[in-house]
Design an enzyme around this catalytic site. Structure first.
Site, mmCIF file in Angstrom:
data_model
loop_
_atom_site.group_PDB
_atom_site.id
_atom_site.type_symbol
_atom_site.label_atom_id
_atom_site.label_comp_id
_atom_site.label_asym_id
_atom_site.label_seq_id
_atom_site.Cartn_x
_atom_site.Cartn_y
_atom_site.Cartn_z
ATOM 1 N N GLU A 109 44.636 4.146 -21.547
ATOM 2 C CA GLU A 109 43.964 4.092 -20.257
ATOM 3 C C GLU A 109 42.499 3.741 -20.484
ATOM 4 O OE1 GLU A 109 44.157 7.612 -17.832
ATOM 5 O OE2 GLU A 109 43.171 6.616 -16.153
ATOM 6 N N GLY A 151 37.945 13.525 -23.159
ATOM 7 C CA GLY A 151 38.508 14.852 -23.388
ATOM 8 C C GLY A 151 39.953 14.832 -23.850
ATOM 9 N N GLU A 182 46.741 11.927 -20.618
ATOM 10 C CA GLU A 182 47.994 12.480 -20.092
ATOM 11 C C GLU A 182 49.234 11.641 -20.363
ATOM 12 O OE1 GLU A 182 45.439 11.220 -18.135
ATOM 13 O OE2 GLU A 182 46.239 10.113 -16.428
ATOM 14 N N GLU A 187 45.721 17.865 -17.901
ATOM 15 C CA GLU A 187 46.621 16.811 -18.405
ATOM 16 C C GLU A 187 48.063 17.126 -18.029
ATOM 17 O OE1 GLU A 187 44.957 14.360 -19.171
ATOM 18 O OE2 GLU A 187 43.073 15.394 -19.573
ATOM 19 N N GLU A 207 42.890 11.278 -10.235
ATOM 20 C CA GLU A 207 41.876 12.122 -10.881
ATOM 21 C C GLU A 207 41.296 13.175 -9.938
ATOM 22 O OE1 GLU A 207 41.889 12.377 -13.831
ATOM 23 O OE2 GLU A 207 42.612 10.471 -14.626
HETATM 24 N N1 B3K Z 1 43.044 9.929 -17.601
HETATM 25 C C1 B3K Z 1 42.226 10.208 -18.745
HETATM 26 C C2 B3K Z 1 40.933 9.484 -18.763
HETATM 27 C C3 B3K Z 1 41.009 8.145 -19.333
HETATM 28 C C4 B3K Z 1 39.621 7.569 -19.474
HETATM 29 C C5 B3K Z 1 39.658 6.160 -19.883
HETATM 30 N N2 B3K Z 1 38.340 5.617 -20.075
HETATM 31 C C6 B3K Z 1 41.962 11.662 -18.901
HETATM 32 C C7 B3K Z 1 42.028 12.460 -17.675
HETATM 33 O O1 B3K Z 1 41.310 12.283 -16.726
HETATM 34 O O2 B3K Z 1 42.876 13.294 -17.605
HETATM 35 ZN ZN ZN Z 2 42.593 13.254 -15.356
#
Ligand code: B3K
Ligand code: ZN
Length: 884
Positions: free
Chosen positions: A144, A284, A287, A321, A343
């Protein structure tokens, strides 16, 4: 992903006429240009021949025409830095392809085809940490948002869902463990020393959720039985030496699984759930379906090496996640403009979970503190954007506090207006209606509207308008009537000047100042530019408590007597409102003081009010220590700075420190007693012991501000007595800001004690970079030369430089040296890891809100970045937007 960029060539300059073709400005992608992809990809089979320096990927895509899209005779497969070594259509090699900006264009004459493409990649050279990369001898992926295109050519967009089957093999001594999404269907070893495994994920997914991990790992394992009776195997994979720090992660996962069943009715849908901890990671965690990849920071925790805050963060991110399995994976996003769909909603879900685990009041206060110190500045600066952005050049730049945290607040407002039960009907309808689809924010709002029975027509403006609304409040009293008049202004933001009023739900209560009670809370919804409400039965002017629980992400502007704030800080029965009254009291004073508006008399009067409220908080036996700690905390530097059109950060810093000193001096006995009392509470993870640790270090920091010599001794005693990281880090934090031998001793001891633990050494870097010490810039420069510092590890970079960029008296040093340091970092890091480099630009982008002397220096540094001969798309976009 790096795009070379040079200043435009003067037309007709013969000297430049033969130069290399002029690099293009990265294009702007617009939400309104969305078109469905002309091809469906029902099946994807991937075969990986794994090696740290050379990995061969064979991709077989079954493609067929998408009846819902305009037909096209070519298929456009995204690629980034790839060469197609072999291309076959329906088993026949073809040369009918071309490359365009890294993408592969293939002619496809019929309705349905099988496309086979071979590529080769070098994971060890992947310093961007996007796609397949090597980290400490293992291989892992981050796809992602647009990383899959660095592995193979593919329609790398979230609305193309495919069922993946994956085979992989590699040297068994290097990669004894091979993991992918879904379930393992077969595995084994070959006679020539290879380990192989086949995996199948039955759930169709977009490419950004693909993941693969290969390495020498061990697992902490457990099980969870779902509400439907399915037994799920849970594994937390780490390096061998980290295994004894995984209990908390595994338990957090179990709690999250249970909570999501009870609260949102969501059940897990595979037999296996794997989490892998990786030390080199841009953010961090991620998922990926059935195979979450995590930054070690959000997996590993034990009392010796992790603070109470770290424990909470692990629990929160594990839950976040996990919750994505429904809000993100089962229902995914149609395009990246819809990012807040997954998100914002998932942040709200993790916040509600943590409220239930840790206590609602303190968690809510913490979440609002983050929102106001990170998202509010974003919303009032050059990078402001709506929670559903309209355009971008690089999507990585839009994983922001606005999309995440304001996104969560917007959905929380729907929940407040509907009430919990009706909101649940809305989310049930959303999941049922869109399961297996790539949906939009509009789909979410419609489902809540239909399921919860709300009219959200005007509310949709929260998705399209950027900027934090300002609500001005006026409470009048006459006879027995109190009249509340509210006015809202949604400020101008880049590209949006004409704003409409939005519905703002405000929880309010009117207190009788004699009895200290109110007759019930209500929600008023301000949905026009102005509104008025009357309340009967008040013989005396009541005291207004407004935006209780922070029911709307707005800033409240009101004239209120300091005495009324002292009243609310002591008496309000809404814990957030109580905290808020204290913050308002202190912020009001610090702003006036930093503006130089206060006479000596006025200053000491304000400090008396604050002292009165602070003393009441210290003495209030009905308060638990966790909440007491929140009430004792002074508003953050960023939040106070945010109250100015143009702030002098040094003045704000000095006033804030001076107030700390005054309170420390005035309450020296009480704070010492508090520090002693808290120091006698033995370590445990229960709320009481955690509360004690929180007020212990807070008391210490006030005492050290008042009397540095005594503070240093007390801090050293706390450091030496510490049997846990919360106390040890707290003591070291205070000591790093002071001069003297205790500082040196503790820093050396800490380093020696934890030199083999990278996450704790990150703390060692961060504490020195955030310290109040006058020589912090010299310290940061020296730390950048330390043998343990590296630009290759994002945690280490952030621990030194992100910490420093948030340190007002270092970053905002009057001679501009702090700005120079951060700029030098951006320029050096950009070619290595553009995503992480670009994250440092916003701190310089605040220049318009800083006093003119410093602002000019900040701008000059931004220009220095902009003039660099070649910049990544990430940094290019952030710098051009910041310069405005
Ligand atoms: N969905 C990922 C974040 C991805 C970031 C890409 N630059 C983590 C999260 O928000 O759970
Ligand atoms: Zn997320």
């Amino acid at each position: 992903m790096d795009i070379a960029r040079t200043p435009s060539t003067p037309e007709g300059n013969p000297e430049l006429a033969d130069a290399a073709p002029e690099p293009k400005e990265p294009p702007v992608i617009r939400r309104e240009d969305y078109e469905p992809f002309p091809w469906l990809v029902p099946q994807t089979a991937l075969d990986f021949g794994l090696g740290l320096e050379r990995t061969k990927v064979v991709a077989r895509l079954t493609v067929e025409r998408n009846p819902a899209a305009e037909p096209s005779a070519t298929i456009h497969l995204n690629g980034d830095g790839l060469e197609p070594l072999e291309v076959e259509i329906d088993g026949t090699p073809t040369l009918e392809w071309s490359l365009e900006d890294g993408d592969l264009l293939l002619s496809l004459p019929g309705e349905k085809h099988e496309v086979r493409i071979v590529t080769e990649i070098d994971p060890s050279a992947n310093s961007q940490l996007m796609g397949l990369y090597a980290s400490g001898g293992m291989l892992c992926t981050q796809c992602e948002a647009e990383g899959f295109r660095r592995i193979t050519f593919f329609p790398d967009r979230p609305d193309v869902l495919s069922v993946y089957t994956v085979s992989m093999r590699g040297p068994k001594d290097q990669f004894p463990i091979l993991l992918c999404n879904g379930n393992e269907t077969a595995s084994g070893e070959t006679e020539d020393g290879l380990r192989w495994a086949d995996w199948h994920d039955p759930w169709p997914k977009p490419s950004y959720l693909f993941a693969l991990v290969a390495g020498d790992l061990v697992a902490k394992s457990g099980t969870f039985t779902t509400m439907g009776g399915r037994e799920v195997e849970l594994n937390v994979w780490v390096r061998e030496g980290d295994l004894d720090r995984t209990d908390h992660a595994l338990e957090s996962l179990r709690r999250a699984m249970k909570w999501d069943e009870e609260t949102f009715g969501r059940e897990y849908d595979l037999d296996l759930y794997n989490i892998v901890a990786v030390s080199d990671f841009n953010m961090g965690a991620m998922e990926n379906k059935g195979l979450n990849v995590f930054n070690t920071k959000y997996v590993l925790a034990d009392p010796e090496t992790a603070t109470d805050g770290d424990f909470d963060a692990v629990e929160g991110v594990i839950a976040h996640e996990y919750f994505h399995n429904w809000s993100g994976n089962r229902v995914t996003c149609r395009d990246w403009f819809q990012l807040s769909l997954k998100e914002g909603f998932t942040v709200l879900r993790d916040q509600l979970f943590s409220q239930d685990m840790q206590g609602e009041a303190v968690k809510r206060i913490e979440d609002v503190r983050v929102l106001r110190s990170v998202q509010f500045p974003e919303d009032s600066g050059p990078l402001a954007h709506p929670i559903r952005p309209d355009s971008f050049r690089e999507i990585s730049n839009f994983y922001t506090a606005t999309v995440y945290n304001k996104g969560a607040e917007v959905i929380r407002m729907m929940r407040t207006m509907a009430g919990e039960e009706r909101f649940r009907k809305g989310t049930d309808l959303y999941f049922n209606r869109h399961d297996g689809e790539a949906a939009t924010c509009e789909d979410f709002v419609s489902a809540i509207e239909d399921g919860a029975g709300l009219d959200l027509q005007q509310f949709r403006l929260w998705y399209s308008q950027a900027g934090t609304p300002k609500v001005s409040v006026d409470l009048r009293h006459s006879g027995s009537t109190a009249t509340l008049a509210l006015r809202q202004v949604v400020p101008q933001t880049p590209d949006q000047s004409d704003k409409k009023p939005m519905p703002i739900p405000l929880r309010i209560a009117l207190f009788d100042r004699e009895t200290g009670r109110h007759g019930g809370e209500e929600v008023v919804v301000l949905d026009a530019a102005e509104g008025e409400w009357t309340f009967e039965g008040f013989d005396r002017a009541p005291v207004l408590s407004i935006n209780r629980g922070f029911s709307a992400p707005v800033s409240i502007e009101r004239r209120i007597e300091e005495a009324d704030l002292v009243f609310l800080a002591a008496k309000d029965d809404d814990p957030f409102a109580r905290y808020e009254a204290m913050q308002e009291l202190v912020t009001g004073h610090l702003v006036a003081a930093a503006k130089g508006e206060l006479s000596d008399d006025a200053r000491s009067r304000a400090r008396d009010f604050i002292g009165e409220a602070f003393g009441a908080i210290l003495a209030d036996e009905a308060l638990d220590d966790q909440m007491r700690g929140e009430l004792m905390m002074l508003p953050t530097q960023t939040y106070v700075t945010e109250q100015f059109d143009q702030a002098d950060p040094q003045r704000v810093f000095e006033e804030r420190e001076a107030l700390k000193r005054t309170l420390g001096e005035r309450f020296v006995e009480e704070l010492r007693a508090m520090h002693d009392r808290a120091s006698s509470v033995p370590y445990s993870l229960d709320a009481e012991a955690r509360g004690a640790r929180k007020v212990k270090t807070l008391a210490l920091s006030f005492l050290a501000a008042a009397d540095p010599a005594d503070g240093a001794q007390r801090a050293e005693r706390q450091y030496e007595a510490a049997d846990n990281m919360t106390d040890r880090q707290g003591a070291l934090m205070v000591l790093t800001g002071l001069e003297g031998p205790q500082r040196t001793r503790a820093l050396l001891d800490f380093y020696e004690r934890y030199r083999d633990n990278p996450l704790v050494i990150d703390k060692w870097f961060a504490l020195q970079a955030t310290s109040l010490h006058p020589k912090v810039i010299e310290h940061v420069k020296a730390l950048a030369e330390h043998p343990d510092f590296t630009l290759r590890n994002p945690n280490r970079v952030r621990s030194l430089y992100m910490a420093f960029a948030g340190n007002p008296h270092g970053f905002h040093a009057a001679d501009g040296e702090g700005y120079r340091l951060v700029t030098d970092l951006v320029l050096e890091l950009d070619p290595i890891n553009p995503q992480t480099a670009a994250r440092f630009v916003p701190s310089l982008g605040r220049w318009r809100r800083i006093e003119p002397g410093r602002a000019a220096k900040m701008r000059a540094e931004l220009e220095r970045i902009a003039e660099a001969p070649s910049l990544s798309r990430d940094t290019y976009e952030q710098v051009t937007r910041s310069l405005g």
